[in-house]
Design an enzyme around this catalytic site. Sequence first.
Site, PDB file in Angstrom:
ATOM      1  N   CYS A 112       0.804  -1.224   0.000  1.00  0.00           N
ATOM      2  CA  CYS A 112       0.000   0.000   0.000  1.00  0.00           C
ATOM      3  C   CYS A 112       0.837   1.274   0.000  1.00  0.00           C
ATOM      4  O   CYS A 112       0.314   2.352  -0.270  1.00  0.00           O
ATOM      5  CB  CYS A 112      -0.952  -0.006   1.189  1.00  0.00           C
ATOM      6  SG  CYS A 112      -1.997  -1.475   1.247  1.00  0.00           S
ATOM      7  N   HIS A 235      -2.918   7.106   2.887  1.00  0.00           N
ATOM      8  CA  HIS A 235      -3.395   5.798   2.440  1.00  0.00           C
ATOM      9  C   HIS A 235      -4.758   5.561   3.080  1.00  0.00           C
ATOM     10  O   HIS A 235      -4.946   5.788   4.274  1.00  0.00           O
ATOM     11  CB  HIS A 235      -2.396   4.715   2.851  1.00  0.00           C
ATOM     12  CG  HIS A 235      -2.910   3.339   2.588  1.00  0.00           C
ATOM     13  ND1 HIS A 235      -3.542   2.993   1.412  1.00  0.00           N
ATOM     14  CD2 HIS A 235      -2.904   2.209   3.351  1.00  0.00           C
ATOM     15  CE1 HIS A 235      -3.892   1.728   1.463  1.00  0.00           C
ATOM     16  NE2 HIS A 235      -3.531   1.228   2.628  1.00  0.00           N
ATOM     17  N   ASN A 265     -10.149   0.045   0.816  1.00  0.00           N
ATOM     18  CA  ASN A 265      -8.691   0.089   0.725  1.00  0.00           C
ATOM     19  C   ASN A 265      -8.253  -0.493  -0.618  1.00  0.00           C
ATOM     20  O   ASN A 265      -8.369  -1.695  -0.839  1.00  0.00           O
ATOM     21  CB  ASN A 265      -8.103  -0.718   1.893  1.00  0.00           C
ATOM     22  CG  ASN A 265      -6.585  -0.758   1.884  1.00  0.00           C
ATOM     23  OD1 ASN A 265      -5.948  -0.398   0.893  1.00  0.00           O
ATOM     24  ND2 ASN A 265      -6.005  -1.207   2.981  1.00  0.00           N
TER      25      ASN A 265
HETATM   26  N1  COA Z   1     -18.359  -7.040  11.527  1.00  0.00           N
HETATM   27  C1  COA Z   1     -18.847  -7.119  12.778  1.00  0.00           C
HETATM   28  N2  COA Z   1     -18.080  -7.379  13.843  1.00  0.00           N
HETATM   29  C2  COA Z   1     -16.770  -7.556  13.631  1.00  0.00           C
HETATM   30  C3  COA Z   1     -16.202  -7.479  12.357  1.00  0.00           C
HETATM   31  C4  COA Z   1     -17.051  -7.212  11.271  1.00  0.00           C
HETATM   32  N3  COA Z   1     -16.615  -7.115  10.002  1.00  0.00           N
HETATM   33  N4  COA Z   1     -14.875  -7.689  12.453  1.00  0.00           N
HETATM   34  C5  COA Z   1     -14.607  -7.884  13.746  1.00  0.00           C
HETATM   35  N5  COA Z   1     -15.751  -7.818  14.470  1.00  0.00           N
HETATM   36  C6  COA Z   1     -15.930  -7.965  15.897  1.00  0.00           C
HETATM   37  C7  COA Z   1     -14.843  -8.808  16.545  1.00  0.00           C
HETATM   38  O1  COA Z   1     -15.177 -10.176  16.479  1.00  0.00           O
HETATM   39  C8  COA Z   1     -14.848  -8.284  17.939  1.00  0.00           C
HETATM   40  O2  COA Z   1     -15.923  -8.851  18.655  1.00  0.00           O
HETATM   41  P1  COA Z   1     -15.781  -9.196  20.227  1.00  0.00           P
HETATM   42  O3  COA Z   1     -15.561  -7.883  20.914  1.00  0.00           O
HETATM   43  O4  COA Z   1     -17.110  -9.814  20.536  1.00  0.00           O
HETATM   44  O5  COA Z   1     -14.632 -10.124  20.326  1.00  0.00           O
HETATM   45  C9  COA Z   1     -15.152  -6.791  17.768  1.00  0.00           C
HETATM   46  O6  COA Z   1     -15.806  -6.683  16.496  1.00  0.00           O
HETATM   47  C10 COA Z   1     -13.908  -5.923  17.780  1.00  0.00           C
HETATM   48  O7  COA Z   1     -12.919  -6.557  16.961  1.00  0.00           O
HETATM   49  P2  COA Z   1     -11.570  -5.864  16.607  1.00  0.00           P
HETATM   50  O8  COA Z   1     -10.734  -6.770  15.769  1.00  0.00           O
HETATM   51  O9  COA Z   1     -10.967  -5.269  17.846  1.00  0.00           O
HETATM   52  O10 COA Z   1     -12.126  -4.685  15.694  1.00  0.00           O
HETATM   53  P3  COA Z   1     -11.406  -3.360  15.298  1.00  0.00           P
HETATM   54  O11 COA Z   1     -12.126  -2.227  15.849  1.00  0.00           O
HETATM   55  O12 COA Z   1      -9.917  -3.464  15.502  1.00  0.00           O
HETATM   56  O13 COA Z   1     -11.666  -3.340  13.735  1.00  0.00           O
HETATM   57  C11 COA Z   1     -10.425  -3.751  11.722  1.00  0.00           C
HETATM   58  C12 COA Z   1     -11.132  -4.375  12.922  1.00  0.00           C
HETATM   59  C13 COA Z   1      -9.853  -4.852  10.859  1.00  0.00           C
HETATM   60  C14 COA Z   1     -11.443  -2.935  10.943  1.00  0.00           C
HETATM   61  C15 COA Z   1      -9.296  -2.819  12.250  1.00  0.00           C
HETATM   62  O14 COA Z   1      -8.492  -3.523  13.192  1.00  0.00           O
HETATM   63  C16 COA Z   1      -8.418  -2.289  11.173  1.00  0.00           C
HETATM   64  O15 COA Z   1      -8.851  -1.546  10.313  1.00  0.00           O
HETATM   65  N6  COA Z   1      -7.110  -2.637  11.205  1.00  0.00           N
HETATM   66  C17 COA Z   1      -6.185  -2.172  10.213  1.00  0.00           C
HETATM   67  C18 COA Z   1      -6.353  -2.991   8.966  1.00  0.00           C
HETATM   68  C19 COA Z   1      -5.654  -2.356   7.789  1.00  0.00           C
HETATM   69  O16 COA Z   1      -5.586  -1.163   7.697  1.00  0.00           O
HETATM   70  N7  COA Z   1      -5.150  -3.189   6.881  1.00  0.00           N
HETATM   71  C20 COA Z   1      -4.519  -2.760   5.679  1.00  0.00           C
HETATM   72  C21 COA Z   1      -3.285  -1.985   5.953  1.00  0.00           C
HETATM   73  S1  COA Z   1      -2.579  -1.464   4.454  1.00  0.00           S
END
Ligand code: COA
Length: 310
Positions: A112, A235, A265
């Site tokens: 990215c 990004h 993304n």
């Molecule tokens: N829909 C609904 N619930 C979801 C979910 C979805 N798509 N994905 C995760 N959850 C749930 C989890 O199971 C968790 O539930 P729990 O509390 O009962 O265990 C809760 O939501 C929180 O999960 P978490 O992983 O902490 O969520 P988050 O707020 O970190 O969001 C991402 C997840 C992936 C959106 C976030 O971590 C993110 O954007 N990370 C960076 C990814 C990125 O930028 N990648 C590319 C880089 S170039």
Amino acid sequence: MNPLRGARISGTGSDLPDKILSNAELAETLDTSDAWIRERTGIERRHVGGSTATMATNAGRRALDAAGLTGVDIDLVIVATTSAEQMMPGAAAVVHAELEIRGGAHDLNAACSGFVYGLIEADSMIVAGLDHVLVIGSDALSPWTDWTDRSTAILFGDGAGAVVMSACDEPSLLGWDIGADGTARHILFTDHNDTIKMDGREVFRKAVRAVMESAGAAMDNAGVEPEEITWLIPHQANTRIVDSICEKLGIDTDKAVMVIAETGNTSAGSVPLALHAAVDDGRIKPGDLLLLAGFGSGMSWASAVVRWQE
Ligand code: COA
């Protein structure tokens, strides 16, 4: 070498495939919801079904048109991508043929952050003597997405953006920084014939820190303060990552150019897609100071401070 020789961006363009996949459509087959995706990522829909090389060609052609140039004027085309359709040759070979480019062509894989790496490298090539370099970021991640995995399927989309860099006597690239941490390559990767694997929380944490330090270094190198930045072109991975970066850098969030709601993304496509959107709608004006910031798998990151010229 002319000490005043530098590069400016002389044209921009972008391309998105026609097919749109909304959050609501994703929620029909995944245990997720439109509200959760919007709130946790800022994404509302993404474009899918694209071809990396075709989107790169379309975006590249639009950037050439905007610059008033054709392929015969281009000394080098760099396509930043992780999703070239063939192992070899790279997507740049297709672009080279389709746009009838006269000069060299190669792909650049820095995930990215690839487009910002490409921009910085193009500037160096122009300082070294080339006149026009076409830099494209293009990724079609939909074929590499596990559509049954809600932690990744909600995030990614297909798209491309492009710029022409042209020689001039007043350098636009005022400061930059590149970096990587190869020991973190396990937190976001795709193996051959497999789908994207990611530790989302860890990527989030490292991305904020990497951009904060890298963007800070680029601004230091340019001799500018955060409050002088007119537009942050980040990004587009997650709106909350961008908000956090803005807060840590001391840049107002309304200075961040965001297209993530529409695109998700798009990996290497995301920074030039956002840049082109803000050029196209007239937000970016001559004299504006832009801070471009990319981060991604590798981990890799790159930041650039650019003074916009007519
Ligand atoms: N829909 C609904 N619930 C979801 C979910 C979805 N798509 N994905 C995760 N959850 C749930 C989890 O199971 C968790 O539930 P729990 O509390 O009962 O265990 C809760 O939501 C929180 O999960 P978490 O992983 O902490 O969520 P988050 O707020 O970190 O969001 C991402 C997840 C992936 C959106 C976030 O971590 C993110 O954007 N990370 C960076 C990814 C990125 O930028 N990648 C590319 C880089 S170039």
